[in-house]
Motif scaffolding. Structure first.
Motif, PDB file in Angstrom:
ATOM      1  N   PRO A  42      54.533 -52.054  51.960  1.00 36.78           N
ATOM      2  CA  PRO A  42      55.459 -53.071  52.466  1.00 36.78           C
ATOM      3  C   PRO A  42      55.353 -54.392  51.702  1.00 36.78           C
ATOM      4  N   LEU A  43      54.304 -54.553  50.908  1.00 36.28           N
ATOM      5  CA  LEU A  43      54.113 -55.794  50.161  1.00 36.28           C
ATOM      6  C   LEU A  43      54.865 -55.806  48.837  1.00 36.28           C
ATOM      7  N   TYR A  44      55.410 -54.682  48.428  1.00 35.29           N
ATOM      8  CA  TYR A  44      56.120 -54.583  47.154  1.00 35.29           C
ATOM      9  C   TYR A  44      57.191 -55.663  47.030  1.00 35.29           C
ATOM     10  N   THR A  45      57.903 -55.880  48.098  1.00 33.61           N
ATOM     11  CA  THR A  45      59.012 -56.844  48.094  1.00 33.61           C
ATOM     12  C   THR A  45      58.552 -58.285  47.865  1.00 33.61           C
ATOM     13  N   LEU A  46      57.277 -58.557  48.046  1.00 37.38           N
ATOM     14  CA  LEU A  46      56.774 -59.923  47.859  1.00 37.38           C
ATOM     15  C   LEU A  46      56.552 -60.260  46.385  1.00 37.38           C
ATOM     16  N   GLY A  47      56.808 -59.298  45.509  1.00 37.38           N
ATOM     17  CA  GLY A  47      56.666 -59.554  44.075  1.00 37.38           C
ATOM     18  C   GLY A  47      55.263 -59.977  43.706  1.00 37.38           C
ATOM     19  N   ASP A  48      55.139 -61.072  42.965  1.00 35.31           N
ATOM     20  CA  ASP A  48      53.824 -61.512  42.493  1.00 35.31           C
ATOM     21  C   ASP A  48      52.978 -62.180  43.582  1.00 35.31           C
ATOM     22  N   LYS A  49      53.494 -62.249  44.800  1.00 30.02           N
ATOM     23  CA  LYS A  49      52.748 -62.847  45.912  1.00 30.02           C
ATOM     24  C   LYS A  49      52.156 -61.797  46.858  1.00 30.02           C
ATOM     25  N   CYS A  50      52.151 -60.534  46.426  1.00 26.17           N
ATOM     26  CA  CYS A  50      51.646 -59.461  47.283  1.00 26.17           C
ATOM     27  C   CYS A  50      50.127 -59.479  47.411  1.00 26.17           C
ATOM     28  N   GLY A  51      49.444 -59.935  46.385  1.00 28.55           N
ATOM     29  CA  GLY A  51      47.985 -59.968  46.417  1.00 28.55           C
ATOM     30  C   GLY A  51      47.334 -58.725  45.840  1.00 28.55           C
ATOM     31  N   GLY A  52      48.128 -57.796  45.363  1.00 26.91           N
ATOM     32  CA  GLY A  52      47.595 -56.553  44.827  1.00 26.91           C
ATOM     33  C   GLY A  52      47.429 -56.566  43.321  1.00 26.91           C
ATOM     34  N   ASN A  53      46.912 -55.464  42.814  1.00 28.42           N
ATOM     35  CA  ASN A  53      46.677 -55.282  41.387  1.00 28.42           C
ATOM     36  C   ASN A  53      47.883 -54.561  40.792  1.00 28.42           C
ATOM     37  N   PHE A  54      48.812 -55.302  40.245  1.00 28.00           N
ATOM     38  CA  PHE A  54      50.045 -54.737  39.713  1.00 28.00           C
ATOM     39  C   PHE A  54      50.314 -55.325  38.332  1.00 28.00           C
ATOM     40  N   ARG A  55      51.305 -54.776  37.680  1.00 27.91           N
ATOM     41  CA  ARG A  55      51.792 -55.335  36.419  1.00 27.91           C
ATOM     42  C   ARG A  55      53.292 -55.104  36.389  1.00 27.91           C
ATOM     43  N   TYR A  56      53.970 -55.845  35.539  1.00 24.19           N
ATOM     44  CA  TYR A  56      55.387 -55.617  35.327  1.00 24.19           C
ATOM     45  C   TYR A  56      55.555 -54.857  34.020  1.00 24.19           C
ATOM     46  N   THR A  57      56.372 -53.823  34.044  1.00 20.14           N
ATOM     47  CA  THR A  57      56.640 -53.054  32.838  1.00 20.14           C
ATOM     48  C   THR A  57      57.524 -53.874  31.900  1.00 20.14           C
ATOM     49  N   GLU A  58      57.699 -53.391  30.692  1.00 17.58           N
ATOM     50  CA  GLU A  58      58.550 -54.087  29.719  1.00 17.58           C
ATOM     51  C   GLU A  58      59.973 -54.232  30.228  1.00 17.58           C
ATOM     52  N   SER A  59      60.400 -53.298  31.078  1.00 20.90           N
ATOM     53  CA  SER A  59      61.761 -53.374  31.622  1.00 20.90           C
ATOM     54  C   SER A  59      61.831 -54.187  32.918  1.00 20.90           C
ATOM     55  N   GLY A  60      60.708 -54.812  33.316  1.00 22.95           N
ATOM     56  CA  GLY A  60      60.712 -55.700  34.476  1.00 22.95           C
ATOM     57  C   GLY A  60      60.453 -55.035  35.813  1.00 22.95           C
ATOM     58  N   ILE A  61      60.044 -53.778  35.811  1.00 23.79           N
ATOM     59  CA  ILE A  61      59.764 -53.065  37.064  1.00 23.79           C
ATOM     60  C   ILE A  61      58.308 -53.284  37.464  1.00 23.79           C
ATOM     61  N   LYS A  62      58.092 -53.548  38.715  1.00 26.14           N
ATOM     62  CA  LYS A  62      56.742 -53.754  39.229  1.00 26.14           C
ATOM     63  C   LYS A  62      56.034 -52.406  39.302  1.00 26.14           C
ATOM     64  N   ASP A  63      54.910 -52.300  38.621  1.00 28.27           N
ATOM     65  CA  ASP A  63      54.130 -51.068  38.563  1.00 28.27           C
ATOM     66  C   ASP A  63      52.823 -51.256  39.321  1.00 28.27           C
ATOM     67  N   CYS A  64      52.681 -50.527  40.418  1.00 30.60           N
ATOM     68  CA  CYS A  64      51.515 -50.655  41.287  1.00 30.60           C
ATOM     69  C   CYS A  64      50.555 -49.479  41.151  1.00 30.60           C
ATOM     70  N   THR A  65      50.648 -48.764  40.048  1.00 23.44           N
ATOM     71  CA  THR A  65      49.838 -47.570  39.831  1.00 23.44           C
ATOM     72  C   THR A  65      48.345 -47.824  40.015  1.00 23.44           C
ATOM     73  N   GLU A  66      47.872 -48.963  39.596  1.00 24.01           N
ATOM     74  CA  GLU A  66      46.438 -49.274  39.665  1.00 24.01           C
ATOM     75  C   GLU A  66      46.039 -50.010  40.950  1.00 24.01           C
ATOM     76  N   CYS A  67      46.957 -50.184  41.861  1.00 23.96           N
ATOM     77  CA  CYS A  67      46.679 -50.962  43.071  1.00 23.96           C
ATOM     78  C   CYS A  67      46.189 -50.091  44.224  1.00 23.96           C
ATOM     79  N   MET A  68      45.085 -50.476  44.801  1.00 21.07           N
ATOM     80  CA  MET A  68      44.528 -49.772  45.957  1.00 21.07           C
ATOM     81  C   MET A  68      44.631 -50.609  47.234  1.00 21.07           C
ATOM     82  N   LEU A  69      45.181 -51.806  47.147  1.00 22.53           N
ATOM     83  CA  LEU A  69      45.218 -52.711  48.297  1.00 22.53           C
ATOM     84  C   LEU A  69      45.731 -52.046  49.582  1.00 22.53           C
ATOM     85  N   PRO A  70      46.883 -51.378  49.590  1.00 24.97           N
ATOM     86  CA  PRO A  70      47.362 -50.807  50.853  1.00 24.97           C
ATOM     87  C   PRO A  70      46.612 -49.543  51.263  1.00 24.97           C
TER      88      PRO A  70
END
Length: 97
Positions: A42-70
């Protein structure tokens, strides 16, 4: 001594779906503590304010593959605590319509 949060140890705060075809969907050394309750974060929508370990791909998509927060048992309170921000973002989106 501090008191535990009300949700700690409650069944509604943790669900581990070991029968899922994708379990675990993220690398973990502790599959017994892998929380599937927030399968779609549910935190995906918060973008860079989610608090998780994410990155943005070259095309601008939020990639949460490495995130274990939820998926950590102890993070239920953190996620529930963010619902005010999620609701505010939804309200602002609705106002733009």
């Amino acid at each position: 001594m501090s008191e535990q949060p009300k949700w700690m140890g409650k069944h509604y705060s943790f669900f581990c779906n070991k029968e899922c075809e994708y379990f675990p969907c993220h690398k973990t050394n502790h599959p017994e503590d892998f929380n599937c309750l927030f399968c779609y974060c549910p935190l995906y929508t918060l973008g860079d304010k989610c608090g998780g370990n994410f990155r943005y791909t070259e095309s601008g998509i939020k990639d949460c593959t490495e995130c274990m927060l939820p998926h950590k048992r102890e993070n239920y309170g953190y996620i529930i605590g963010k619902y005010g921000e999620i609701m505010e973002k939804a309200r602002k989106t609705d106002e733009k319509k």
